[in-house]
Design a protein around this motif. Structure first.
Motif, PDB file in Angstrom:
ATOM      1  N   LYS A   1     -28.096  39.709  -5.252  1.00 51.93           N
ATOM      2  CA  LYS A   1     -28.570  39.213  -3.961  1.00 51.93           C
ATOM      3  C   LYS A   1     -29.656  38.164  -4.193  1.00 51.93           C
ATOM      4  N   GLY A   2     -29.571  37.081  -3.468  1.00 51.43           N
ATOM      5  CA  GLY A   2     -30.614  36.068  -3.583  1.00 51.43           C
ATOM      6  C   GLY A   2     -30.263  35.003  -4.603  1.00 51.43           C
ATOM      7  N   SER A   3     -31.194  34.061  -4.790  1.00 53.11           N
ATOM      8  CA  SER A   3     -30.931  32.892  -5.627  1.00 53.11           C
ATOM      9  C   SER A   3     -31.547  32.991  -7.016  1.00 53.11           C
ATOM     10  N   ASN A   4     -32.314  34.035  -7.293  1.00 60.04           N
ATOM     11  CA  ASN A   4     -33.019  34.129  -8.574  1.00 60.04           C
ATOM     12  C   ASN A   4     -32.499  35.241  -9.478  1.00 60.04           C
ATOM     13  N   THR A   5     -31.308  35.748  -9.196  1.00 64.88           N
ATOM     14  CA  THR A   5     -30.769  36.808 -10.044  1.00 64.88           C
ATOM     15  C   THR A   5     -30.326  36.241 -11.388  1.00 64.88           C
ATOM     16  N   ARG A   6     -30.330  37.110 -12.399  1.00 62.65           N
ATOM     17  CA  ARG A   6     -29.974  36.704 -13.754  1.00 62.65           C
ATOM     18  C   ARG A   6     -28.776  37.516 -14.236  1.00 62.65           C
TER      19      ARG A   6
ATOM     20  N   PHE B   1     -17.150  52.816 -18.204  1.00 63.04           N
ATOM     21  CA  PHE B   1     -17.863  51.940 -17.278  1.00 63.04           C
ATOM     22  C   PHE B   1     -18.463  52.718 -16.117  1.00 63.04           C
ATOM     23  N   PHE B   2     -17.931  53.910 -15.845  1.00 64.27           N
ATOM     24  CA  PHE B   2     -18.435  54.772 -14.779  1.00 64.27           C
ATOM     25  C   PHE B   2     -19.895  55.165 -15.019  1.00 64.27           C
ATOM     26  N   ARG B   3     -20.348  55.101 -16.260  1.00 62.48           N
ATOM     27  CA  ARG B   3     -21.740  55.434 -16.581  1.00 62.48           C
ATOM     28  C   ARG B   3     -22.729  54.743 -15.642  1.00 62.48           C
ATOM     29  N   PHE B   4     -22.421  53.530 -15.228  1.00 62.19           N
ATOM     30  CA  PHE B   4     -23.396  52.697 -14.526  1.00 62.19           C
ATOM     31  C   PHE B   4     -23.246  52.706 -13.006  1.00 62.19           C
ATOM     32  N   TYR B   5     -22.363  53.539 -12.459  1.00 58.92           N
ATOM     33  CA  TYR B   5     -22.078  53.407 -11.029  1.00 58.92           C
ATOM     34  C   TYR B   5     -23.293  53.655 -10.149  1.00 58.92           C
ATOM     35  N   LYS B   6     -24.190  54.537 -10.579  1.00 59.39           N
ATOM     36  CA  LYS B   6     -25.368  54.846  -9.755  1.00 59.39           C
ATOM     37  C   LYS B   6     -26.409  53.735  -9.771  1.00 59.39           C
ATOM     38  N   VAL B   7     -26.498  53.004 -10.867  1.00 62.17           N
ATOM     39  CA  VAL B   7     -27.560  51.992 -10.962  1.00 62.17           C
ATOM     40  C   VAL B   7     -27.151  50.649 -10.374  1.00 62.17           C
ATOM     41  N   ILE B   8     -25.879  50.476 -10.076  1.00 61.80           N
ATOM     42  CA  ILE B   8     -25.440  49.184  -9.534  1.00 61.80           C
ATOM     43  C   ILE B   8     -26.254  48.778  -8.312  1.00 61.80           C
ATOM     44  N   PRO B   9     -26.366  49.625  -7.270  1.00 58.44           N
ATOM     45  CA  PRO B   9     -27.142  49.184  -6.102  1.00 58.44           C
ATOM     46  C   PRO B   9     -28.635  49.038  -6.374  1.00 58.44           C
ATOM     47  N   MET B  10     -29.118  49.609  -7.466  1.00 57.37           N
ATOM     48  CA  MET B  10     -30.533  49.514  -7.810  1.00 57.37           C
ATOM     49  C   MET B  10     -30.858  48.229  -8.567  1.00 57.37           C
ATOM     50  N   LEU B  11     -29.824  47.549  -9.064  1.00 58.70           N
ATOM     51  CA  LEU B  11     -30.041  46.397  -9.939  1.00 58.70           C
ATOM     52  C   LEU B  11     -29.614  45.062  -9.342  1.00 58.70           C
ATOM     53  N   THR B  12     -28.855  45.084  -8.260  1.00 59.01           N
ATOM     54  CA  THR B  12     -28.306  43.829  -7.754  1.00 59.01           C
ATOM     55  C   THR B  12     -29.351  42.946  -7.079  1.00 59.01           C
ATOM     56  N   ASP B  13     -30.560  43.450  -6.861  1.00 57.65           N
ATOM     57  CA  ASP B  13     -31.610  42.564  -6.348  1.00 57.65           C
ATOM     58  C   ASP B  13     -32.180  41.682  -7.448  1.00 57.65           C
ATOM     59  N   ALA B  14     -31.893  42.040  -8.714  1.00 59.92           N
ATOM     60  CA  ALA B  14     -32.450  41.287  -9.839  1.00 59.92           C
ATOM     61  C   ALA B  14     -31.394  40.646 -10.734  1.00 59.92           C
ATOM     62  N   PHE B  15     -30.171  41.173 -10.706  1.00 63.32           N
ATOM     63  CA  PHE B  15     -29.184  40.746 -11.694  1.00 63.32           C
ATOM     64  C   PHE B  15     -27.811  40.503 -11.072  1.00 63.32           C
ATOM     65  N   ASP B  16     -27.066  39.570 -11.681  1.00 59.83           N
ATOM     66  CA  ASP B  16     -25.611  39.527 -11.551  1.00 59.83           C
ATOM     67  C   ASP B  16     -25.082  40.514 -12.581  1.00 59.83           C
ATOM     68  N   LEU B  17     -24.334  41.508 -12.158  1.00 58.92           N
ATOM     69  CA  LEU B  17     -23.927  42.584 -13.053  1.00 58.92           C
ATOM     70  C   LEU B  17     -22.496  42.405 -13.545  1.00 58.92           C
ATOM     71  N   VAL B  18     -22.347  42.499 -14.848  1.00 57.50           N
ATOM     72  CA  VAL B  18     -21.040  42.487 -15.494  1.00 57.50           C
ATOM     73  C   VAL B  18     -20.939  43.788 -16.283  1.00 57.50           C
ATOM     74  N   ILE B  19     -19.973  44.633 -15.913  1.00 51.25           N
ATOM     75  CA  ILE B  19     -19.862  45.960 -16.528  1.00 51.25           C
ATOM     76  C   ILE B  19     -18.426  46.145 -17.011  1.00 51.25           C
ATOM     77  N   PRO B  20     -18.147  45.791 -18.262  1.00 53.30           N
ATOM     78  CA  PRO B  20     -16.769  45.884 -18.762  1.00 53.30           C
ATOM     79  C   PRO B  20     -16.434  47.257 -19.321  1.00 53.30           C
ATOM     80  N   SER B  21     -15.133  47.521 -19.377  1.00 48.92           N
ATOM     81  CA  SER B  21     -14.623  48.627 -20.188  1.00 48.92           C
ATOM     82  C   SER B  21     -14.433  48.099 -21.601  1.00 48.92           C
ATOM     83  N   MET B  22     -14.958  48.827 -22.563  1.00 45.60           N
ATOM     84  CA  MET B  22     -14.778  48.429 -23.956  1.00 45.60           C
ATOM     85  C   MET B  22     -13.299  48.285 -24.296  1.00 45.60           C
TER      86      MET B  22
END
Length: 368
Positions: free
Chosen positions: A89-94, A106-127
């Motif tokens: 969200k916003g113009s300053n995410t990394r 990849f399911f490991r990160f499902y809870k933190v996704i909404p906690m991180l999108t104010d700061a980051f563009d999130l890429v969460i791949p399956s190995m």
């Protein structure tokens, strides 16, 4: 940016019916009296979880949860890579790429996704070899090469941040220091016999003794997955209860459960992670990564020294994971921030998501 192919998880009823039949006809083994977790997976808890799996677990509900996140497939160097991609969200995410480990997904990160999108563009791949990525076992270093192409050639980023799995994240940083601005880790690897212990601090020597003991008590999974994974793969791919047992024991042993695995994870979370391996039939390629890495690390002449990672690094240590001393972390990486957390373990993003998300935000704000 290359065209991305949207992806939705859609498991067939035929596969789910087959799973139900296999669970119903489980041939249970004998069990030591009052075994608890002292012989491996707790028999009482495994039976309880399997009963829940048969009678109450709703895969379609969990499938809808997973599909609530935007997912894509792309092919890089002949390997299909499945990933979640969420613009912040916003113009300053990394941009931040998060890499899971084994035996999670990849399911490991499902809870933190909404906690991180104010700061980051999130890429969460399956190995590669895990979940919905291509069924190819590969080394951690090669996964790092694929991640670099995913971030730069597929998604169009010139610079990005990385966190998660130690081997993949450090390989990515070592091979692409101009693109990787900083990394975050929850461990910095373990001694492999190439170190000069006369140069080690007392804390590092104590850590080395702890790890040596840990290998004798807890390292059997690593030894078989690093030497004869195919032998194990047939059993785990054929028996859902066998697969659950192999995975559950690690979630218990490596987490801050305080004697009860459900202090850290719900039954639905445990089973959703197990189901990702089951429905994709990828447990064998997942465990084979250990052998692929071992062949690189040991080669024909024994273990090789682990290269130091020079990209700025933050390390967060959770108490139920390895108790890495700061001196050891500084020896392995360009350590810019080191913190010890009050609770949590190997799967911190799933177990203590608020703490993990805060660590990522604070770390990258401080060092990159």
């Amino acid at each position: 940016m290359k065209q991305l192919q949207p992806f939705k998880i859609d498991v067939s009823n035929e596969l789910l019916n087959d799973l139900s039949a296999r669970l119903k006809h489980t041939r249970w083994t004998d069990e030591p009296e009052n075994a608890g977790w002292n012989y491996g997976t707790n028999p009482q808890y495994l039976r309880e979880l399997v009963a829940y799996w048969q009678q109450s677990f709703d895969w379609r509900k969990q499938e809808a949860l997973l599909n609530s996140f935007p997912q894509f497939i792309t092919n890089i160097d002949g390997t299909d890579i499945h990933f979640i991609y969420i613009k912040g969200k916003g113009s300053n995410t990394r941009p931040l790429i998060l890499t899971h480990e084994w035996p999670d997904s990849f399911f490991r990160f499902y809870k933190v996704i909404p906690m991180l999108t104010d700061a980051f563009d999130l890429v969460i791949p399956s190995m590669p070899g895990y979940g919905f990525s291509g069924h190819v076992a590969t080394t951690s270093e090669n996964a790092g090469h694929l991640w670099a192409k995913l971030m730069t050639e597929v998604l169009g980023y010139t610079h990005f941040l990385a966190a998660g799995d130690f081997a993949v994240t450090t390989a990515l940083a070592q091979n692409y220091p101009a693109q990787v601005q900083a990394i975050h880790l929850t461990d910095t690897g373990y001694p492999n016999g190439t170190e000069d212990w006369s140069t080690m601090s007392p804390a590092e020597q104590q850590f080395g003794q702890f790890i040596q003991g840990w290998w004798f008590m807890e390292g059997a999974f690593n030894m078989i997955q690093s030497t004869k994974p195919q032998t194990l793969g047939y059993a785990l791919n054929d028996s859902p209860v066998g697969l659950a047992s192999w995975i559950l024991e690690k979630f218990y042993a490596w987490s801050d459960t305080k004697g009860n695995i459900e202090n850290s994870f719900t039954k639905d979370e445990l089973l959703t992670n197990i189901m990702i391996y089951w429905v994709s039939s990828t447990i064998n390629t997942a465990i084979r990564r250990y052998l692929e890495d071992a062949r690189v690390m040991f080669g024909e002449h024994g273990p090789k020294p682990v290269p130091r990672t020079e990209v700025p690094t933050a390390v967060s240590i959770f108490p139920a994971d390895s108790n890495t001393p700061e001196e050891w972390a500084a020896r392995r990486v360009n350590l810019k921030r080191f913190t010890k957390l009050p609770k949590g373990g190997r799967f911190a993003a799933l177990e203590v998501p608020e703490l993990y998300a805060k660590e990522l935000k604070d770390a990258f704000a401080a060092i990159a």
